[in-house]
Design a protein around this motif. Structure first.
Motif, short mmCIF file in Angstrom:
data_model
loop_
_atom_site.label_atom_id
_atom_site.label_comp_id
_atom_site.label_asym_id
_atom_site.label_seq_id
_atom_site.Cartn_x
_atom_site.Cartn_y
_atom_site.Cartn_z
N VAL A 108 0.85 -1.19 0.00
CA VAL A 108 0.00 0.00 0.00
C VAL A 108 0.88 1.24 0.00
CG1 VAL A 108 -1.75 1.31 1.25
CG2 VAL A 108 -1.84 -1.19 1.24
N VAL A 109 0.62 2.15 -0.93
CA VAL A 109 1.32 3.43 -1.00
C VAL A 109 0.30 4.53 -0.80
CG1 VAL A 109 2.71 4.98 -2.41
CG2 VAL A 109 3.07 2.50 -2.55
N ARG A 110 0.44 5.28 0.29
CA ARG A 110 -0.49 6.36 0.60
C ARG A 110 0.06 7.70 0.10
NH1 ARG A 110 -2.44 5.36 6.90
NH2 ARG A 110 -3.81 3.57 6.49
N LEU A 111 -0.78 8.46 -0.60
CA LEU A 111 -0.47 9.84 -0.98
C LEU A 111 -1.13 10.72 0.06
CD1 LEU A 111 -1.26 9.54 -4.80
CD2 LEU A 111 0.87 8.99 -3.60
N CYS A 112 -0.38 11.09 1.10
CA CYS A 112 -1.01 11.67 2.28
C CYS A 112 -0.25 12.81 2.93
CB CYS A 112 -1.22 10.57 3.32
SG CYS A 112 0.32 9.73 3.78
N SER A 119 -2.68 5.83 11.77
CA SER A 119 -3.54 4.65 11.56
C SER A 119 -3.03 3.89 10.34
CB SER A 119 -5.00 5.09 11.35
OG SER A 119 -5.42 5.95 12.39
N SER A 120 -2.19 2.93 10.56
CA SER A 120 -1.53 2.24 9.45
C SER A 120 -2.47 1.26 8.76
CB SER A 120 -0.31 1.46 9.97
OG SER A 120 0.61 2.34 10.57
N PRO A 121 -2.15 0.89 7.51
CA PRO A 121 -2.95 -0.12 6.81
C PRO A 121 -2.87 -1.48 7.51
CG PRO A 121 -1.52 1.08 5.28
CD PRO A 121 -1.09 1.45 6.66
N PHE A 122 -3.88 -2.31 7.29
CA PHE A 122 -3.95 -3.71 7.71
C PHE A 122 -4.23 -3.90 9.20
CE2 PHE A 122 -0.90 -3.65 4.13
CZ PHE A 122 -1.55 -4.49 3.23
N VAL A 123 -4.17 -2.85 10.03
CA VAL A 123 -4.20 -3.03 11.48
C VAL A 123 -5.47 -3.75 11.94
CG1 VAL A 123 -4.31 -1.83 13.70
CG2 VAL A 123 -2.67 -1.10 11.97
N ILE A 171 6.78 -8.25 -4.22
CA ILE A 171 5.33 -8.04 -4.19
C ILE A 171 4.88 -7.54 -5.55
CG2 ILE A 171 3.45 -6.72 -3.13
CD1 ILE A 171 5.21 -6.53 -0.61
N THR A 172 3.83 -8.14 -6.07
CA THR A 172 3.36 -7.76 -7.41
C THR A 172 1.95 -7.16 -7.41
OG1 THR A 172 2.55 -10.01 -7.80
CG2 THR A 172 4.80 -9.49 -8.54
N SER A 173 1.35 -6.98 -6.23
CA SER A 173 0.02 -6.34 -6.13
C SER A 173 0.17 -5.09 -5.27
CB SER A 173 -1.00 -7.29 -5.50
OG SER A 173 -1.26 -8.39 -6.34
N VAL A 174 -0.16 -3.93 -5.85
CA VAL A 174 0.06 -2.65 -5.20
C VAL A 174 -1.22 -1.83 -5.20
CG1 VAL A 174 1.39 -0.50 -5.25
CG2 VAL A 174 2.47 -2.66 -5.94
N VAL A 175 -1.49 -1.14 -4.08
CA VAL A 175 -2.61 -0.22 -3.97
C VAL A 175 -2.06 1.19 -3.80
CG1 VAL A 175 -4.47 0.58 -2.45
CG2 VAL A 175 -4.29 -1.84 -3.04
N LEU A 214 -15.80 7.99 -0.55
CA LEU A 214 -15.12 8.75 0.49
C LEU A 214 -15.19 7.98 1.81
CD1 LEU A 214 -16.38 12.35 -0.36
CD2 LEU A 214 -14.10 11.40 -0.78
N GLY A 215 -14.11 8.04 2.55
CA GLY A 215 -13.91 7.24 3.75
C GLY A 215 -12.58 6.51 3.56
N PHE A 216 -11.49 7.14 4.00
CA PHE A 216 -10.14 6.73 3.60
C PHE A 216 -9.82 5.29 3.97
CE2 PHE A 216 -5.53 6.51 3.95
CZ PHE A 216 -5.09 7.22 2.84
N LEU A 217 -9.96 4.93 5.24
CA LEU A 217 -9.56 3.60 5.67
C LEU A 217 -10.45 2.52 5.05
CD1 LEU A 217 -8.71 4.17 9.44
CD2 LEU A 217 -7.13 3.92 7.52
N GLU A 218 -11.75 2.80 4.95
CA GLU A 218 -12.66 1.82 4.36
C GLU A 218 -12.36 1.61 2.87
OE1 GLU A 218 -14.25 3.59 7.97
OE2 GLU A 218 -13.60 4.49 6.08
N ARG A 219 -12.06 2.70 2.17
CA ARG A 219 -11.72 2.59 0.75
C ARG A 219 -10.39 1.85 0.59
NH1 ARG A 219 -11.56 7.49 -0.13
NH2 ARG A 219 -9.40 8.01 -0.64
N GLU A 220 -9.46 2.13 1.47
CA GLU A 220 -8.17 1.44 1.43
C GLU A 220 -8.35 -0.06 1.66
OE1 GLU A 220 -4.09 2.75 3.22
OE2 GLU A 220 -5.24 1.77 4.81
#
Length: 985
Positions: A108-112, A119-123, A171-175, A214-220
């Motif tokens: 996951v790459v966040r533009l932030c 609040s990190s991804p996957f937690v 890793i070959t799958s990126v968000v 819209l809803g950052f963590l849910e969309r992620e």
């Protein structure tokens, strides 16, 4: 059908016609379900032939068989079929089954910029899914503010650094996910191109704006699920393509969650969009099949679709557009909180294969089912298991083994279960019209309480496949706009035009396009009129359409730019819609035996404690204060890293102690998209300390105990190595900074500060009064992107002991009550009312919501229609009108022929709870059809004084009604966890 069977008392048996029309432009619809694979051939929306067969382990083989069988039945040359449209549960099942062969690790790459880092991804993923999917995450400069201005430009060097790490981990799958990318995807697309150049063609790169709203963590989260599935999705789609190729030059499409289509290649890129297509297909098919029997446009009766399968029954309300109503809340899929669109379907464990049991003269139906094994295990088929289907068939097997009494009691129980479910789904008074479909519908009687008419259309057994066959193409716009050069009405028209363009680009016939959704939601706590627009259109598929991937046109780019402010300007295959913020017991925890960890004057929070607090602070938030989910995830992350988050006892706090007020001000909806970083609150606190001549402090407290601010106070204390004191400044939630118990005594808000966490802090050392402080801080917050960390004047020891008592303990107790009720399968609402001495005001369904923004605050009302615990066809109307200004203010009962009755009013606490699980709801959750219980809790006595009512009672919000407490008894202060469980001095 079993040998020599006759059908009894549940409608006619339909014999499929043999039709030999030779006209072209035929379409095959297929629905691959858990029990059966259904197929139909349609021409001009007329069924030519249909086929139903048990779903095979090899899905591709089953689809081939379904196509071959239905073409043979239609007696058509295979080259007459123009397209095949398939609905499948393969992708969501891979997630539900947590199949490591089908799921890939994701980066996951966040533009932030400086945001979201707390609040990190996957937690919050379930542990097994996290192990399977978590590969890497990183932060890059970028993102947009709510008004469309960039937070920072995308940093290409940082992207290249992330690419190098991703490549090193194979890793070959990126968000790629950027803040406010659904409103403007330009930065995500820019980042995708850079990463693609660095990682090469073998890397899948998903952009979040194409996945969720819209809803950052849910969309992620939804984007992560999608990326993890892409390899497997291509495999499945390739199999479907192979099955279809025998038809010649036939095009393949996959149906999506909202009842529309995607070209197969696109569906392979976005498998998450297909998760819940099954219930939507059933509803769409039912609408078409019953069209000739539908009432006139003047008939206002509600139309429900009841789809009875082999294992479950899905019930949904059908809109006048012929589409099911969409879910209003966040959705959890396999325990992962997401926000993509799925139909609002109520599912119950009732189907043709449901197992019937008789114990102590009581008959039960399900919840288990023989499913696709019905033709082998059901009594009517020579098996030994009594099923719901056996109750409606008469043959030599059932005559000998199923007694009349068993049939009568079993059918009565089926009817009772269905009546209760229908009563929950109904959103209007009076009898509904029900379209009954599905192969298991033979078990449903001809009379259902609360239903005035039951329509059993022809081909009802394959309505899901019919819905797939008639699926259309859609175009959607989900954006945030700020009125300036254009009015909101003009922005809506521009959004409709862009949605239409997107639909045409996706293959829609412009002449057939219709608008099916326009949602206009003003953003609260902002002063620039920022408004979220969601527009969706659908259209028929253009014959011979081939998909392309053109760059955004100048017209589309102009729309994106127009949203920038110029400073003037289902439990199994489908997942079950549920309030994403609600606490769900995912492990076997004995909540009644759980004890918080108390050491002296300090309470060390656990994961279970913060889950309790999530619901408890929501109840005390009385509809406002924002969803605490991002801060909850940040707390969860800290605890899982082995760090401590502590709450300090209030009544032993030293007289020399210093307390800082820590939290956020601004828009809760911005908070859910521009997830806080690490410095917003900390920078504001440091500025207030400097202005107050303080070098240190002992504790933090939230300005209000409701919602996100309670959690942000915990995080702020944790980051300074301090504790949070077990109190707050309000004992509920209020919209204004000066609506606190301190300001009742005219204690100044200043010195105060707000900070954006990106180096910009505004400090207000003195103000004329607290009203001016509110205005100055609110304006500064708007300039900082409508969300700022906040700190107000310090509190010292003696005063800290006089603040509202045991606020966090109170919220924890409420949340524990809800969780305990859920674990014991009891009604959470009843438990809250008992423990909090509250009052149940109303149980009903939301039938309308009005909102507008005035002076930066969202004002409006919500109207609820009553639902009864027992089905009734009464035509009398009872409703509840609740006014709100960020928080719920008043509740007025309206009954036909009677005067309006005021049931509750501020400062008493009025809270909406999800009827299904007791989860508290905020005003942003209020949407048509949501089923809720509305409760009222008594306000602390300080708010019922003359001064308290002046600042927090009806007159403070322009209401004419007089305050009358919802309780006549003595007010009971909340007990602390120390008092309840012992410990400490």
């Amino acid at each position: 059908m079993p040998p020599s069977a006759t059908f009894k008392s549940a409608g006619p048996v339909y014999v499929e016609p043999v039709m030999t029309t030779k006209r072209a432009s035929c379409v095959i619809g297929i629905d691959v379900g858990g029990t059966n694979t259904d197929s139909v051939i349609l021409q001009n929306n007329k069924v030519l032939a249909w086929h139903k067969t048990p779903t095979t382990t090899d899905i591709q083989e089953g689809v081939e068989q379904a196509i071959e069988a239905v073409v043979a039945k239609a007696k058509l040359p295979s080259n007459r079929v123009d397209s095949v449209k398939i609905g499948t549960t393969q992708f969501v099942n891979a997630v539900l089954e947590q199949d490591s062969t089908k799921l890939d690790k994701v980066a996951v790459v966040r533009l932030c910029g400086p945001y979201s880092r707390s609040s990190s991804p996957f937690v919050d993923f379930p542990p097994r899914l996290r192990d399977l999917m978590e590969g890497h995450y990183g932060y890059v400069d970028g993102g947009f503010q709510v008004d469309g201005t960039p937070i920072l430009p995308v940093n290409h060097e940082q992207l290249k650094e992330q690419a190098a790490v991703i490549k090193s981990k194979s890793i070959t799958s990126v968000v790629v996910i950027g803040i406010y990318s659904p409103s403007n995807p330009a930065q995500e697309e820019e980042a995708r191109k850079v990463l693609s150049s660095e990682l090469g063609p073998d890397c899948d790169i998903s952009c979040s704006h194409a996945i969720g709203q819209l809803g950052f963590l849910e969309r992620e989260n939804a984007s992560i699920l999608n990326a993890s599935l892409r390899r497997f999705a291509r495999h499945v789609i390739d199999g479907f393509s192979y099955a279809v190729q025998k038809l010649g030059r036939c095009k393949l499409y996959i149906t999506l969650n909202d009842g529309t289509l995607s070209k197969a290649s696109t569906a392979a890129e976005y498998p998450v969009r297909c998760f819940s297509s099954g219930p939507t297909n059933s509803a769409r098919g039912a609408a078409l099949l019953a069209k000739a029997e539908r009432a006139s446009a003047s008939d206002e009766r509600e139309v429900l679709v009841v789809d009875v399968g082999g294992t479950t029954t899905d019930i949904c309300a059908l809109l006048k557009t012929g589409y099911p109503r969409q879910s209003a809340a966040f959705v959890k899929i396999a325990g992962v909180r997401t926000n993509f669109t799925i139909p609002d379907v109520h599912s119950i464990a009732l189907g043709g294969g449901s197992i019937i049991r008789i114990k102590s003269a009581r008959t039960s139906v399900g919840p288990d089912s023989v499913g696709s094994r019905l033709d082998k295990e059901g009594i009517a088929f020579g098996g030994q298991t009594l099923t719901a289907t056996d109750l409606v068939f008469e043959n030599k097997y059932t005559e000998n083994q199923v007694t009349p009494g068993t049939k009568a009691s079993g059918l009565a129980e089926i009817t009772r279960v269905l009546e209760e479910a229908i009563d929950l789904v109904k959103t209007k008074q009076g009898d509904a019209r029900v379209i009954l479909v599905g192969g298991g519908s033979i078990i449903i009687a001809d009379h259902i309480a609360g239903v005035g008419e039951i329509i059993r259309p022809q081909y009802l057994a394959v309505a899901n496949a019919v819905g797939a066959a008639i699926a259309k193409v859609s175009g959607t716009v989900d954006t945030t706009v700020v009125p300036g050069a254009k009015t909101i009405d003009q922005e809506i028209e521009a959004a409709k035009a862009l949605a239409t363009k997107r639909c045409v680009t996706a293959g829609g016939n412009k002449a057939t396009i219709e608008v099916v959704e326009v949602d206009v939601v003003p953003i609260s706590y902002v002063t620039n009129g920022a408004t979220r627009l969601v527009v969706r259109v659908v259209g028929d598929l253009v014959d011979g359409y081939e998909e392309n991937h053109d760059e955004p046109s100048e017209e589309e780019q102009r729309f994106k730019d127009s949203s920038k402010s110029p400073r003037a300007s289902r439990d199994s295959a489908t997942g079950v819609p549920s309030k994403g913020s609600s606490y769900e017991v995912t492990e076997q925890v004995d909540i009644s035996a759980y004890r918080p960890r108390i050491e002296g004057d300090f309470w060390y929070l656990s994961e279970l404690d913060i889950q309790f607090l999530q619901d408890g602070t929501g109840v005390l938030g009385v509809g406002s204060c924002g969803e605490p989910y991002p801060a909850y995830v940040a707390c969860l992350q800290a605890l899982r890293n082995g760090e401590s988050i502590t709450i300090r006892r209030q009544d032993t706090f030293p007289e020399t102690g210093v307390v800082l007020v820590a939290g956020f001000m601004g828009s809760p909806s911005v908070y859910l998209e521009r997830i806080p970083g690490l410095d917003e609150v900390a920078d504001a606190m440091k500025s207030v300390m400097e202005a107050s001549g303080l070098s240190t402090f002992d504790c933090t407290i939230p300005n209000e105990i409701g919602g996100m601010n309670a959690f942000e106070a915990l995080l702020a204390a944790h980051r300074f190595g301090k504790s949070t004191l077990d109190t707050d400044l309000v004992a509920r939630a209020y919209p204004k900074i000066w609506q606190t118990v301190r300001c009742l005594k005219d204690i100044p808000v200043a010195p105060a500060a707000v900070s954006n966490g990106a180096g910009k802090t505004e400090i207000f050392k003195t103000t004329r009064d607290n009203l001016e402080a509110e205005d100055l801080m609110r304006d500064a917050c708007t300039e900082q992107g409508n969300l700022s960390g906040m700190c107000v004047s310090p509190i010292y020891g003696t005063e800290a002991r006089t603040l509202p008592r045991n606020s966090f303990s109170h919220a924890w107790t409420i949340g524990r009550s809800i969780a305990l009720s859920r674990s014991l399968k009891l009604d959470p609402v009843t438990s809250i009312l008992k423990s909090e001495h509250g009052v149940l005001l109303f149980t009903g369904k939301i039938i309308s919501v009005t909102r507008h923004v005035a002076e930066g605050f969202t004002r409006g009302s919500v109207l609820l229609s009553s639902i009864s615990d027992t089905p009734s066809s009464s035509s009398s109307t009872t409703s509840l009108l609740v006014d709100f200004e960020n928080e719920n203010l008043s509740a007025i009962l309206k009954e036909d022929g009677k005067e309006d009755q005021l049931l509750a009013i501020c400062p008493d606490l009025i809270t909406f709870l999800d009827k299904a699980n007791g989860a508290p709801l905020g005003i942003s959750d209020y949407k048509y059809g949501l089923r809720v219980s509305v409760i009222a809790l008594r306000a602390p006595p300080v708010w019922a004084t003359e001064r308290g009512l002046e600042m927090g009672g009806p007159r403070a919000f322009g209401l004419e009604e007089e305050y009358r407490s919802v309780s006549t008894g003595e007010f009971e202060e909340a007990k602390s966890v120390w008092e309840i469980f012992g410990g400490g001095s």
